[in-house]
Design a protein around this motif. Structure first.
Motif, mmCIF file in Angstrom:
data_model
loop_
_atom_site.group_PDB
_atom_site.id
_atom_site.type_symbol
_atom_site.label_atom_id
_atom_site.label_comp_id
_atom_site.label_asym_id
_atom_site.label_seq_id
_atom_site.Cartn_x
_atom_site.Cartn_y
_atom_site.Cartn_z
ATOM 1 N N ALA A 139 0.743 -1.381 0.273
ATOM 2 C CA ALA A 139 0.397 -0.078 0.066
ATOM 3 C C ALA A 139 1.198 1.487 0.298
ATOM 4 O O ALA A 139 0.559 1.848 -1.024
ATOM 5 N N VAL A 140 1.747 1.321 0.748
ATOM 6 C CA VAL A 140 3.015 2.287 1.065
ATOM 7 C C VAL A 140 3.719 2.459 -0.553
ATOM 8 O O VAL A 140 3.310 3.902 -1.183
ATOM 9 N N SER A 179 1.176 4.042 -2.882
ATOM 10 C CA SER A 179 0.344 5.499 -2.582
ATOM 11 C C SER A 179 1.957 6.611 -3.298
ATOM 12 O O SER A 179 1.408 7.154 -3.595
ATOM 13 N N GLU A 206 0.895 6.591 -6.986
ATOM 14 C CA GLU A 206 0.375 7.930 -7.276
ATOM 15 C C GLU A 206 0.472 9.027 -7.064
ATOM 16 O O GLU A 206 0.348 9.697 -8.235
ATOM 17 N N GLN A 207 2.054 9.490 -5.942
ATOM 18 C CA GLN A 207 2.484 10.709 -5.931
ATOM 19 C C GLN A 207 3.295 11.159 -7.715
ATOM 20 O O GLN A 207 3.128 12.257 -7.657
#
Length: 271
Positions: A123-124, A127, A130-131
Motif C-alpha cells: 500500500a505504501v 501510494s 500515485e504521487q
C-alpha cells in the motif's frame, strides 16, 4: 541536521573530496554544483557511506555516521536515500517490486527473496507511485519504461524508505528537457510536501538557480562557494566552472543588484 566536518576522500594520491565542511538544516533543497570531476558524486556517496571517507566526520542529528557499522549502517542508508543517474532499477522486475525494494530494511530477507511483501508495504509503494502518476503501470517491467519513467520509479523507491534526507546524484543527466522538468518537480514536491531534505548534484546552473534554495559549489574536491542562488554571480560561476562555463550557463546573466556580491571562491554562510 546534517553536519559535514573536514570530510576527505582519497583514491590513491588524489583527493576526490578535500577537507569539505558545511551544514544542512532540515527541510532544505540544496544543490551541489561544479564542473565534471569536482567531487560532487563522491561527496554524496560518502554521506550515504557507499564510499568510506579517508578523514573528517559526518554527523546527522548528533550521530557520527562515519563510525556506523553493520545494522546501524544499513539503517542509515535507509534514512539517507540515494537516487542515481542511471536509475539502478532491476529491469526484469515490475515497477511495484522495484519500489518495494525501498522497504528492504524493514522486512526479513526471506520475505523479500520470496517476494512475500506485507500488504502494508504494498500500500505504501502504490501510494508513492500515485504521487508521480505511475500507479497505472505498476505491473510493467522496469526495462520497458522510458528514462523519465524509470527515474520517477527510482524516486518513488527512495520515498518509501521514509528517509530523512534524499541524496540525488545527477538525477536528470540522461534525460530530455521534458523529463528533466518532471523529475525535478517530483523532487521539489517531496521536499515541500513531506519536508524531506534534498541534497542534489546538478550540472546545469539554470536548474540549480530555479529549484534550489541554497548552492554549494565545489572545485577540485573543495567547497569554494556556499550561499543563496542569487549570490552566485556570473563572475563567480565562470571561475567555478572554468572551461565548462559556456556549457552550463544557459540563462541570462543575473542583475548585479540581485543578492550579495561575494569574493570569487569565497565561502558565504548559508542563511
Amino acid at each position: 541536521m546534517l553536519v559535514v566536518e573536514g570530510l576527505t576522500c582519497r583514491f590513491g594520491a588524489k583527493a576526490a573530496v578535500d577537507d569539505a565542511s558545511f551544514q544542512v538544516s532540515p527541510g532544505g533543497f540544496v544543490g551541489v554544483i561544479g564542473r565534471s570531476g569536482a567531487g560532487k558524486s563522491t561527496l554524496l556517496r560518502s554521506i550515504n557511506r557507499l564510499v568510506t571517507p579517508s578523514g573528517g566526520r559526518i554527523l546527522f542529528d548528533g550521530v557520527d555516521v562515519t563510525s556506523l557499522r553493520g545494522r546501524e549502517l544499513r539503517q542509515w542508508r535507509a534514512r539517507s536515500a540515494m537516487i542515481f543517474q542511471q536509475f539502478n532499477l532491476v529491469g526484469r522486475l515490475d515497477v511495484l517490486t522495484n519500489v518495494l525494494m525501498g522497504r528492504l530494511s524493514t522486512v526479513p530477507t526471506w520475505r523479500s527473496l520470496l517476494q512475500l511483501w506485507p500488504e502494508e508495504d504494498k500500500a505504501v509503494a502504490m501510494s508513492a507511485l500515485e504521487q508521480f502518476d505511475m500507479a497505472a503501470i505498476a505491473a510493467q517491467r522496469a526495462d520497458h519504461l522510458s528514462g523519465g519513467q524509470q527515474q520517477r520509479v527510482a524516486i518513488a523507491r527512495a520515498l518509501v524508505q521514509q528517509p530523512d534526507i534524499i541524496l540525488a546524484d545527477e538525477p536528470i543527466a540522461s534525460l530530455d528537457p521534458r523529463n528533466t522538468k518532471i523529475v525535478m518537480d517530483a523532487l521539489l514536491r517531496i521536499n515541500k510536501h513531506f519536508g524531506i531534505t534534498v541534497l542534489c548534484n546538478l550540472h546545469s546552473l539554470d536548474l540549480a538557480r530555479s529549484y534550489c534554495d541554497r548552492l554549494i559549489g565545489m572545485a577540485a574536491g573543495r567547497v569554494v562557494f556556499d550561499g543563496a542562488p542569487a549570490a552566485l554571480t556570473d563572475h563567480i560561476a565562470r571561475e567555478l566552472y572554468d572551461l565548462e562555463a559556456n556549457e552550463v550557463m544557459d540563462v541570462a546573466p543575473l542583475d548585479a543588484s540581485v543578492g550579495t556580491a561575494v569574493p570569487a571562491f569565497g565561502t558565504v554562510a548559508a542563511a
